[in-house]
Design a protein around this motif. Structure first.
Motif, mmCIF file in Angstrom:
data_model
loop_
_atom_site.group_PDB
_atom_site.id
_atom_site.type_symbol
_atom_site.label_atom_id
_atom_site.label_comp_id
_atom_site.label_asym_id
_atom_site.label_seq_id
_atom_site.Cartn_x
_atom_site.Cartn_y
_atom_site.Cartn_z
ATOM 1 N N ARG A 5 0.602 -1.316 0.103
ATOM 2 C CA ARG A 5 0.004 0.184 -0.032
ATOM 3 C C ARG A 5 0.931 1.321 0.049
ATOM 4 N N VAL A 6 1.581 1.469 -0.945
ATOM 5 C CA VAL A 6 2.576 2.543 -1.044
ATOM 6 C C VAL A 6 2.008 3.675 -1.548
ATOM 7 N N GLN A 7 2.305 4.939 -1.132
ATOM 8 C CA GLN A 7 1.900 6.009 -1.798
ATOM 9 C C GLN A 7 2.689 6.673 -2.660
ATOM 10 N N GLY A 8 4.035 6.316 -2.609
ATOM 11 C CA GLY A 8 5.022 7.106 -3.533
ATOM 12 C C GLY A 8 6.213 6.246 -3.714
ATOM 13 N N ALA A 9 6.766 6.447 -4.870
ATOM 14 C CA ALA A 9 8.136 5.624 -4.914
ATOM 15 C C ALA A 9 9.415 6.460 -5.056
ATOM 16 N N LEU A 10 10.446 6.046 -4.579
ATOM 17 C CA LEU A 10 11.836 6.664 -4.716
ATOM 18 C C LEU A 10 12.498 5.726 -5.552
ATOM 19 N N ILE A 11 12.912 6.560 -6.733
ATOM 20 C CA ILE A 11 14.094 5.711 -7.619
ATOM 21 C C ILE A 11 15.136 6.122 -7.630
ATOM 22 N N VAL A 12 16.037 5.260 -7.082
ATOM 23 C CA VAL A 12 17.409 5.561 -6.610
ATOM 24 C C VAL A 12 18.304 5.072 -7.735
ATOM 25 N N GLN A 13 18.797 5.872 -8.669
ATOM 26 C CA GLN A 13 19.589 5.598 -9.833
ATOM 27 C C GLN A 13 20.977 6.006 -9.536
ATOM 28 N N GLN A 14 21.639 4.784 -9.834
ATOM 29 C CA GLN A 14 23.066 4.931 -9.855
ATOM 30 C C GLN A 14 23.619 5.771 -11.134
ATOM 31 N N LYS A 15 24.438 6.630 -10.953
ATOM 32 C CA LYS A 15 24.807 7.663 -11.880
ATOM 33 C C LYS A 15 25.716 6.762 -12.932
ATOM 34 N N MET B 186 12.932 10.471 -8.690
ATOM 35 C CA MET B 186 14.286 9.858 -9.284
ATOM 36 C C MET B 186 15.291 10.734 -8.601
ATOM 37 N N LEU B 187 16.354 9.775 -7.804
ATOM 38 C CA LEU B 187 17.324 10.468 -7.102
ATOM 39 C C LEU B 187 18.515 9.765 -7.664
ATOM 40 N N GLU B 188 19.827 10.637 -7.912
ATOM 41 C CA GLU B 188 20.804 10.216 -8.509
ATOM 42 C C GLU B 188 21.886 10.111 -7.315
ATOM 43 N N VAL B 189 22.861 8.765 -7.552
ATOM 44 C CA VAL B 189 23.574 8.608 -6.458
ATOM 45 C C VAL B 189 25.138 8.202 -6.944
ATOM 46 N N GLU B 190 26.086 8.502 -6.429
ATOM 47 C CA GLU B 190 27.414 7.912 -6.785
ATOM 48 C C GLU B 190 27.986 7.415 -5.570
ATOM 49 N N PHE B 191 28.942 7.978 -5.184
ATOM 50 C CA PHE B 191 29.666 6.809 -3.661
ATOM 51 C C PHE B 191 28.991 7.314 -2.491
ATOM 52 N N THR B 192 28.570 8.416 -2.593
ATOM 53 C CA THR B 192 28.178 9.120 -0.988
ATOM 54 C C THR B 192 26.711 9.412 -1.249
#
Ligand code: SF4
Ligand code: SF4
Lengths: 443, 379
Positions: B316-326, B351-357
């Motif tokens: 029953r989620v209300q939103g999704a976070l997409i963590v995208q490895q750069k 959508m959120l982009e991530v690298e090492f930290t």
């Protein structure tokens, strides 16, 4: 001291025929369905197998790709269209460009306004990017889709797998088209496929000669019919003639560009919107005598390049020990061709050894590698290859750019780097005087 | 949550854990780089399979081997661990046919930090035709042969069945733990759940099972408080092995109630059906598990997207976070479709982009704005 000997040059006689075959392929895309033939979408693999479905045309993504690549503005606009739909700059610039073309709707429409829609998508899968792009094409057009793995690992299981996949593909095509598969046509097409790739390997073998009879710019252009339609007899005939002509050029000491102060190998795709970069070394008398992307459109005796050298595959499947009587025979032969003879696009693990053997086998003085940030497949393993090349004493230049996105290549920076590299190799520019005396006049 | 510290200690001290395990049992430790490696085979052979993970520190040791400006930080981080000698106790390194990023990690690692045993198993991309199932079974068999040649001991059917049972129990227990998070107020947070899964990837599964049983029985006694209005989120991505990421999201006023990535549900979803030939049975589990985009190449069916929607409904989620490895191109490919399918099903995504930290500063405002939007929609 560089070799400043001036060699004779000569027009390539089969050039026109290759160009005509390329053009007729393009026309065929818009005529095939009207002639009752299939129009298939995908990058070409397993031409011989597809031949079992009768005559067909394959779209190779955007038929006007070449035109697009020579129009920088339009190329950029096409990329932007794909980006606006969420296909960001991380993904392969080639596929981004094709997607942009698809979304603009000009992918499959010709100058007369004839619009075609393929009957199905058949995509050989050497690189997952191609499969993911084809998936989007199939979704977009709402047409059936078959994607076929081409394993880059050689084992009894992968050989059996590829044969089984080919069987599945045949059944699937029969089902979705209602057409019957013709084994005789399969045997014929598959034999041609082997033969064409072997002939091209023999042509590349001849480029080990000093001077090299052809260079990378020629080879990239001359391989186009082989890439597109190698199941056809007229195409095989072209490569038979090309082989004879190349032998003759070697016999007569005819060179690709006139000078050969420095022999280079090109790694990766050249920037397609700037193919002239392949001729740039000729300002220093240098010449590209091969490239991994040229050598993958050929069949070799072995891909075990860690232990053995590049040697052209036997001229026919029979000479390689295949008996070709049944469908199973043909499919097994194709599996052998694709797993054991034709370099795989995604070969990470052997790239370093392959590059070193390429440089040594073609007597290269240096290696130049184009880094296309979007193409994860051809670039994988490149830095390890650079380390190995340098260990083997082969100077290596990397230049960053893009195969298909003009925004990612800074021409002046790249050429400056190249000039500095040539200077380090001790190669000054060839004088104006020598240029006027006819140097580099061939295509 | 009961005893989450224990899991955390194991994750933080994973190298020490493996070395102690080695000293205690005299066994061999095998690192694996892709979750398509059938771990059961290694477990049955008496080795300890551990997932190679990064340390989330910036580094440049890999720059000579893998281009920093085009390959995902995850693959570079893993290689950095190998080159820095943090995994020098490994006896083996294995991978499955995966993305080009991780294949470079595998190749460079073996070139510069060789190990006694290495194996890359071919796993088709077009995983859903009969030919692929046969291929995965044959490849699993081939790998089992190589492992037993290395250890000098045959791998018996009983050992394979025993390993499959231990792994199945583990998958079942993890699923139970996740199902508790379907509650209005889940008894464990997303960061805690991730810690539990990560610990299981680096420790003996039988021991992990014992810990999980204790944890679950403790949680059974937790009284569930009144409902609150924190948005329920689904976390999507490729490799999310950084608890800080999930903790940070939750610290901004959200609940990560479930996930779909390689260190979450995708790792433990689906069990081995214990009948017939054991190697084929084990192989089948890997064919039938939820796919990553690399293996989800069919049309019109997109198995991963269907699975994500199922999870979204059940939790029953209300939103999704997409963590995208750069630079992760394959997940990027799926992004437009993923976003539109979620949207069509009433699930906004970010959508959120991530690298090492963790780029906390850059993320904060965006996540806060996103959570506000969700809350407004709920109201
Ligand atoms: S090989 Fe490279 S350029 Fe070609 S489709 Fe794959 S990623 Fe794109
Ligand atoms: S994050 Fe993406 S690119 Fe990196 S290893 Fe995972 S799938 Fe490959």
């Amino acid at each position: 001291m560089p070799n400043y000997q001036r060699y004779e040059t000569k027009q390539i006689e089969c050039w026109k025929k290759a160009e005509e075959l390329r053009r007729s392929h393009r026309r065929h895309i818009f005529e095939a369905q009207a002639q009752g033939e299939l129009l298939i979408h995908g990058m070409c693999y397993f031409h011989g197998m597809l031949n079992g479905m009768g005559d067909y045309a394959i779209t190779e993504y955007t038929p006007y790709f070449r035109a697009l690549m020579s129009d920088t503005k339009e190329a950029i606009r096409t990329h932007e269209i794909a980006e606006a739909r969420g296909f960001g700059q991380d993904i392969c610039s080639s596929m981004r460009c094709h997607l942009g073309a698809l979304f603009q709707g000009f992918g499959l429409i010709n100058k007369e306004g004839v619009r075609v829609k393929p009957d199905f998508v058949f995509q050989g899968l050497p690189c997952t990017t191609l499969a993911k792009t084809s998936q989007i094409y199939a979704d977009y057009w709402g047409i059936p889709y078959f994607t076929m793995d081409i394993p880059s690992q050689d084992s009894p299981a992968t050989m059996d797998y590829l044969v089984a996949e080919l069987q599945e593909a045949i059944e699937w095509m029969e089902k979705i088209t209602g057409r019957e598969f013709d084994d005789e046509r399969l045997l014929h097409g598959a034999r041609n496929e082997w033969r064409g790739l072997s002939l091209f390997a023999q042509i590349l073998d001849l480029c080990r000669a000093v001077p090299s009879p052809l260079d990378a710019r020629h080879l990239f252009a001359l391989q186009v019919p082989l890439v597109l339609v190698r199941q056809r007899d007229d195409v095989i005939q072209l490569y038979e003639e090309m082989l004879e002509e190349t032998k003759e050029r070697v016999r007569q000491g005819i060179s690709a560009r006139g000078y050969e102060t420095c022999r280079l190998i090109h790694g990766g795709f050249p920037p397609m919107f700037y193919m002239g970069i392949l001729r740039y070394p000729s300002q220093f008398g240098g010449v590209y005598v091969g490239g991994d992307l040229i050598h993958i459109y050929a069949a070799w005796d072995t891909l075990d390049l860690k232990n053995r050298d590049w040697v052209a595959a036997p001229a026919t499947p029979e000479e390689a020990g295949h008996t070709l009587r049944t469908r199973e025979d043909a499919l097994r032969m194709l599996a052998d061709l694709y797993i054991r003879r034709r370099p795989h696009m995604c070969r990470v693990e052997a790239k370093a050894e392959e590059y070193v053997k390429l440089a040594q086998g073609w007597k290269a003085d240096a290696f130049v590698i184009h880094i296309d940030r979007g193409c994860k497949n051809l670039q994988a393993g490149v830095l390890e290859a650079k380390l190995s090349l340098e260990e083997a004493g082969i100077p290596t230049l990397l230049y960053e750019g893009s195969g298909y996105d003009p925004r990612d290549l800074s021409e002046s920076q790249v050429l400056d780097r190249f000039d500095a590299f040539m200077e380090n190799l001790g190669l000054p520019r060839i004088g104006e005087e020598e240029k006027r005396s006819g140097y580099g006049v061939v295509r | 949550m009961t005893g989450v510290d224990r899991y955390q200690q194991i994750v933080d001290g994973r190298h020490q854990y493996a070395q102690e395990w080695k000293a205690r049992t005299g066994g061999r430790v095998v690192g694996y780089l892709c979750t398509y490696v059938p771990e059961e085979v290694f477990y049955a052979a008496g080795t300890l399979p551990v997932r190679v993970m990064g340390s989330h520190e910036t580094q440049d040791i890999t720059d000579r081997h893998i281009f920093p400006t085009m390959w995902c930080a995850y693959c570079r981080d893993c290689l950095a661990q190998g080159l820095q000698g943090r995994y020098d106790y490994l006896d083996g390194l294995v991978s499955a046919w995966c993305c080009q990023h991780i294949r470079q990690t595998y190749d460079s690692w073996l070139r510069h930090a060789p190990v006694e045993f290495s194996y890359q198993m071919y796993v088709p991309n077009s995983l859903y035709r009969p030919s692929a199932r046969t291929c995965v079974a044959a490849e699993t068999r081939e790998m089992a042969r190589a492992v037993s040649a290395w250890t000098g001991r045959p791998i018996s059917d009983e050992a394979l069945e025993g390993a499959a049972q231990v792994y199945n129990t583990n998958r079942r227990l993890l699923r139970q733990l996740y199902e508790l998070r379907q509650a209005d107020i889940p008894p464990i947070s997303g960061a805690e759940a991730l810690t539990v899964v990560l610990a299981g990837m680096v420790m003996d599964k039988a021991e992990h099972n014992r810990l999980l049983e204790e944890t679950l029985s403790g949680l059974g006694e937790v009284s569930v408080g009144p409902t609150d209005d924190l948005p329920r989120l689904l976390l999507l991505g490729s490799e999310i092995d950084d608890r800080e990421i999930v903790g940070f999201v939750e610290s901004l006023g959200a609940r990560v109630v479930t996930d779909e990535h390689c260190n979450g549900t995708r790792y433990f979803w689906g069990e081995v059906t214990l009948n017939g030939d054991m190697l084929s049975a084990i192989a089948n589990r890997y064919v039938d598990r939820p796919p990553c985009p690399h293996k989800d190449v069919d049309s019109p069916q997109h198995r991963r997207l269907d699975h994500v929607l199922d999870l979204a409904r059940q939790w029953r989620v209300q939103g999704a976070l997409i963590v995208q490895q750069k630079f992760c191109d394959l997940y990027r490919y799926e992004m437009p479709l993923m976003e539109s399918i979620l949207r069509d099903n009433g699930i906004p995504s970010l959508m959120l982009e991530v690298e090492f930290t963790l780029p906390a500063g850059q993320w904060r405002t965006r996540i806060e704005a996103f959570l506000e939007t969700i809350q407004q929609e709920v109201l």
